[in-house]
Design a protein around this motif. Structure first.
Motif, mmCIF file in Angstrom:
data_model
loop_
_atom_site.group_PDB
_atom_site.id
_atom_site.type_symbol
_atom_site.label_atom_id
_atom_site.label_comp_id
_atom_site.label_asym_id
_atom_site.label_seq_id
_atom_site.Cartn_x
_atom_site.Cartn_y
_atom_site.Cartn_z
ATOM 1 N N ILE A 232 38.363 11.331 -29.479
ATOM 2 C CA ILE A 232 37.599 11.979 -28.410
ATOM 3 C C ILE A 232 38.527 12.707 -27.450
ATOM 4 N N ASN B 183 31.886 11.067 -32.503
ATOM 5 C CA ASN B 183 32.842 9.967 -32.606
ATOM 6 C C ASN B 183 32.188 8.594 -32.502
ATOM 7 N N VAL C 30 31.828 13.604 -28.259
ATOM 8 C CA VAL C 30 31.565 12.185 -27.990
ATOM 9 C C VAL C 30 30.514 11.644 -28.953
#
Length: 506
Positions: free
Chosen positions: A266, A77, A74
């Protein structure tokens, strides 16, 4: 005035059913079309990818727990905001990002930078993605009885690369029109794969040896660098957005680009991390992509391979398309369509070399880590320049390549731009940790890899600092020079009298 002009008098074609004839020439107001939300599908299609499974698996193989891998995925990204930010320069200038970056590095300096960011990064990603489809296509051919370990991947590579170049030849119109539908089709297939693979996940998985302290941070930061290299490589995002009307809200462009890349990235990278927890050593010996095929019912395996090939064509088609303009921007006297073919041939040759010399996981991890030495600083400098200029770029000046032009700077070189990209690259390399190269800073810290944040921050700060000095002042075009530029550009402007390229960006 250079022989290149910001717009040409000829009519350009931008339609999904015809090859796109425009290269780096400016898009006139009458040819602007589309909405910012169209960009979501364009960026989603390349990122519903088998490479996400591969990279997700890497996070676990580095020794991370599931929750740690998810957090790293996460966090990395979030960097998709950078391709979104620099994409707004496309509608502002109406031309390719490889031309806009003349404002960052100078007319001559830009040629050097684009040779790396437009060719090196593009060639590597062409090869990586063709490599993925080659291995999986060869696995499918083996199941059908054609088990030659060399001819199988080679045949798949040649077919896929030919279709990819065809997409690049048709260009922007085809990409915008088809990629949303491609995204939906890929999503359906990859969700089906996920549904069949998740039952094998070991939800109680624990790393064989729990990492703590420096070894844990080493694994986290190396994983972050591998993941971050994907969004940071998309310095071509202005090329896809340049046809949008100038008044399109920048916030909408940023959101559509960033979310289109980040959301599938993700989700499917996390899925890859989960899947590998249920696989054994023998299953992984042939690679994560082959192991996943072994988890699927007979009917779904060929569909996944087809999806991988379509995804590869989508990603590499866009990469080849933008790289063809990069070749033009460095001054090679070639039209965009022949340029796309040349780039396709180079990428194919590199892919064939990798097919016969390595495996997918090793190639992905090593190349993605090294790419950040170039892509991280370049992305940071571009984003900083957009903020400093408030996204104001003059197309006429960008195409003025003669001494005395606004972006000629010091003998054709921008000292702030070139200094910051070199210093940032050195800082990135010093903090990088790979199996082939470990920088002195990383080694001193126990192989902790801070290459991405350090390289980007150093590049941005050096560029910001030098831009505030006499070296970084953006020289105004002298009055006599401005008159010469305006007169030389007049024939081009006659074809598009409403060209607003010299107006401030909204």
């Amino acid at each position: 005035m250079s022989s290149q002009t910001p717009a040409a008098s000829q009519d350009f074609v931008d339609a999904p059913t015809q090859p796109e004839t425009r290269g780096i020439e400016v898009v006139s107001p009458s040819e602007r079309h589309g909405r910012a939300r169209d960009l979501f599908g364009v960026w989603a299609a390349p990122n519903v990818s088998i490479l996400n499974f591969t990279i997700g698996a890497t996070m676990i193989l580095l020794g991370l727990e599931i929750w740690q891998a998810v957090a790293v995925i996460v966090a990395a990204n979030l960097l998709w905001v950078f391709p979104g930010l620099i994409a707004i320069a496309g509608p502002a200038a109406g031309t390719s990002g490889s031309v806009i970056s003349r404002a960052l590095y100078g007319i001559i300096g830009n040629k050097v930078i684009i040779a790396f960011t437009g060719w090196l990064v593009s060639a590597v990603f062409l090869a990586l993605n063709w490599l993925a489809s080659s291995f999986m296509g060869a696995d499918l051919l083996a199941q059908w009885g054609f088990a030659d370990p060399v001819l199988g991947p080679v045949a798949v590579t040649l077919v896929v690369s030919a279709i990819t170049v065809l997409v690049a030849v048709y260009g922007h119109g085809l990409i915008i029109k088809s990629y949303t539908a491609i995204s939906i089709g890929l999503l359906v297939i990859f969700l089906a794969v996920t549904a069949f693979a998740l039952p094998t996940v070991d939800w109680g998985y624990q790393a064989p040896e729990a990492l703590t302290g420096v070894p844990l941070w080493s694994a986290i930061t190396i994983g972050f660098t591998i993941l971050a290299s994907t969004p940071l490589s998309y310095i071509n995002s202005p090329d896809i957005a340049r046809y949008l009307p100038r008044e399109t809200k920048p916030s909408h462009i940023i959101a559509a680009t960033a979310l289109g890349g980040a959301l599938p990235g993700i989700f499917f990278t996390v899925v890859g991390a989960l899947i590998v927890t249920g696989l054994t050593g023998p299953q992984l010996e042939a690679g994560i992509e082959s192991a996943i095929l072994g988890l699927l019912p007979t009917w779904l395996g060929p569909l996944l391979v087809l999806a991988v090939i379509v995804n590869t064509i989508a990603l590499n088609g866009m990469t080849t398309y933008t790289s063809s303009m990069a070749l033009q921007s460095v001054g090679v006297p070639i039209r965009r369509i022949p340029s796309a073919i040349v780039i396709g041939v180079i990428g194919t040759a590199l892919t064939l070399y990798l097919v016969m010399s390595t495996n997918l996981l090793d190639a992905v991890n090593l190349m993605l880590q090294f790419l950040v030495i170039v892509s991280g600083p370049a992305m940071a400098i571009f984003a900083t320049d957009i903020v400093l200029r408030r996204n104001r770029y003059d197309a006429t000046d960008l195409f003025d390549e003669e001494r005395g032009g606004r972006y000629w700077y010091t003998a054709g070189w921008s000292i702030p731009g070139m200094t910051s990209v070199v210093v940032g690259g050195i800082a990135t390399a010093a903090c990088l940790s790979t199996d082939v190269w470990t920088g002195p800073v990383s080694e001193a810290m126990g192989w902790v890899d801070l290459s991405v944040p350090v390289g980007m921050i150093v590049s941005a700060l050096v560029y910001l600092g030098l831009s505030k000095t006499g070296l970084g002042r953006f020289e105004e075009v002298p009055t006599a020079r401005a008159a010469q530029v305006a007169e030389a550009a007049q024939p081009a402007r006659a074809a598009s009298p409403a060209d607003p390229s010299t107006e401030p960006a909204a």
